[in-house]
Design a protein around this motif. Structure first.
Motif, short mmCIF file in Angstrom:
data_model
loop_
_atom_site.label_atom_id
_atom_site.label_comp_id
_atom_site.label_asym_id
_atom_site.label_seq_id
_atom_site.Cartn_x
_atom_site.Cartn_y
_atom_site.Cartn_z
N GLU A 1 12.07 11.43 -18.99
CA GLU A 1 11.80 11.60 -20.43
C GLU A 1 11.42 13.03 -20.79
O GLU A 1 11.41 13.39 -21.98
N ASP B 1 25.45 7.23 -15.10
CA ASP B 1 23.99 7.14 -15.10
C ASP B 1 23.36 8.11 -16.09
O ASP B 1 22.29 7.83 -16.65
N GLU C 1 23.57 6.41 -19.35
CA GLU C 1 22.59 5.31 -19.39
C GLU C 1 21.18 5.85 -19.63
O GLU C 1 20.38 5.25 -20.37
N THR C 2 20.87 7.00 -19.00
CA THR C 2 19.56 7.62 -19.23
C THR C 2 19.41 8.06 -20.68
O THR C 2 18.34 7.90 -21.28
N ARG D 1 20.72 6.68 -23.18
CA ARG D 1 20.51 5.47 -23.98
C ARG D 1 19.12 4.88 -23.78
O ARG D 1 18.40 4.60 -24.75
N THR D 2 18.72 4.67 -22.52
CA THR D 2 17.51 3.89 -22.24
C THR D 2 16.23 4.73 -22.25
O THR D 2 15.16 4.22 -22.58
N VAL D 3 16.34 6.01 -21.89
CA VAL D 3 15.16 6.86 -21.82
C VAL D 3 14.98 7.68 -23.10
O VAL D 3 13.87 7.79 -23.63
N GLY E 1 16.69 7.17 -26.02
CA GLY E 1 16.87 6.39 -27.23
C GLY E 1 18.11 6.71 -28.04
O GLY E 1 18.13 6.51 -29.26
N SER F 1 21.48 6.09 -29.75
CA SER F 1 22.25 4.95 -30.24
C SER F 1 23.70 5.07 -29.80
O SER F 1 24.12 6.12 -29.31
#
Length: 338
Positions: A261, A291, A294-295, A297-299, A301, A303
């Motif tokens: 983050e 990956d 994905e980071t 997106r998930t870390v 935020g 969209s």
């Protein structure tokens, strides 16, 4: 959420040996009787401090892996698997970075080394349904005259399509060498129409980015994340259209940032930077291109529309033909409407 593996994207920051699958490295080490450090085969991402001692450990591991690539067949296997892995993750364009001097002793010189990579890039492109082009890179640890030799070699194979050289890079420890000494090599590459894609602004801060920009006139900057520390500098990069090849996993593994983050991906995008996500060295950092998305997106935020814009940025920053760019950009639009 939409499947990010279906999102068309371009991969602009992937190193040759660093793209090796762990399973393939095990095969090669067994074939040559090379005993590898467990850090290369345990499947755990490397974590070192952002110090010269940390870089030394990273480089020593990279060199140990490179020592297992000893033949034309090994080089072809590496290119083919890199293409297959990228295609499986939605990459429609891969610009693979290679320093041919590392493999030249096994195949008869730097020219055969480049030609092997280019030939297999063409074959792998057809085999796996993506475009694989090549960035020839020199090292800060080598003499600038070696860089000029590589630049002239890269210029001989300049083009835009699969199996052609699209750029000239400068890699290795940013703290080594004098950036200005490599300016003549980059001038040779630019005259041949190659993109200038040096590393800068990961281990060192804004002052180093200014040095690289002033001496090497980059079209894309390998990493460049530390430009966030100087708003005026970042603004100038945005205004001049210099794309940033941001590799979040690399930044954390090399101790530039402590946690996922902490990587300033959101801040760079919000400032208007053209960002192309890259995996850098999946063998050591434990994560591939998908990956990184994905980071985001998930870390961070992001969209789906924002992830689509990251993919568009990577495509626009590539050296693909306008036809290829349009096809991939249309694919991004289709992904969003699915």
């Amino acid at each position: 959420m939409r499947d990010l593996a279906d999102l068309p994207k371009a991969h602009l920051h992937l190193h040759f040996t660093g793209s090796l699958r762990v399973s393939s490295l095990r095969d090669l080490s067994a074939a040559y009787g090379v005993r590898l450090p467990s850090a290369l085969t345990d499947g755990v991402a490397l974590r070192v401090p952002a110090t010269e001692r940390g870089w030394f450990r990273f480089q020593r591991l990279y060199d140990a892996a490179r020592h297992c690539v000893r033949s034309e067949a090994d080089m072809r296997r590496l290119v083919d698997e890199a293409a297959a892995d990228d295609a499986a993750e939605g990459s429609g364009r891969l610009e693979l970075q290679v320093d041919p001097t590392s493999y030249a002793p096994f195949v008869g010189g730097i020219t055969p080394a480049v030609e092997i990579v280019l030939d297999e890039a063409r074959a792998a492109s057809a085999r796996h349904g993506l475009e694989v082009a090549v960035v020839v890179a020199t090292s800060r640890m080598k003499h600038p005259l070696d860089a000029r030799t590589l630049a002239r070699l890269a210029a001989r194979y300049a083009g835009e399509g699969p199996g052609e050289v699209v750029g000239f890079g400068l890699s290795n420890d940013e703290r080594r060498g004098d950036t200005g000494d490599f300016a003549r090599a980059f001038a040779i590459a630019r005259r041949a129409g190659l993109a200038s894609v040096p590393h800068g602004g990961e281990l060192l801060g804004p002052a180093h980015v200014r040095e690289v920009v002033g001496a090497l006139a980059p079209d894309r900057l390998g990493h460049g994340v530390r430009s966030i520390e100087d708003p005026a500098l970042l603004g100038s990069l945005v205004e001049s259209g210099v794309a940033l090849e941001v590799c979040p996993a690399s930044n954390v593994s090399l101790g530039v940032y402590e946690h996922d983050e902490d990587v300033p991906l959101r801040q760079l995008v919000d400032a208007g930077a053209q960002v192309a996500l890259g995996a850098d060295d999946p063998l050591l950092f434990g994560s591939r291109l998908l990956d990184q998305y994905e980071t985001a997106r998930t870390v961070h935020g992001f969209s789906d529309p924002e992830l689509a814009e990251l993919a568009r940025s990577s495509i626009r920053a590539s050296r693909a033909t306008e036809g290829t760019k349009k096809r991939l950009l249309d694919g991004v639009d289709d992904w969003l409407t699915t």
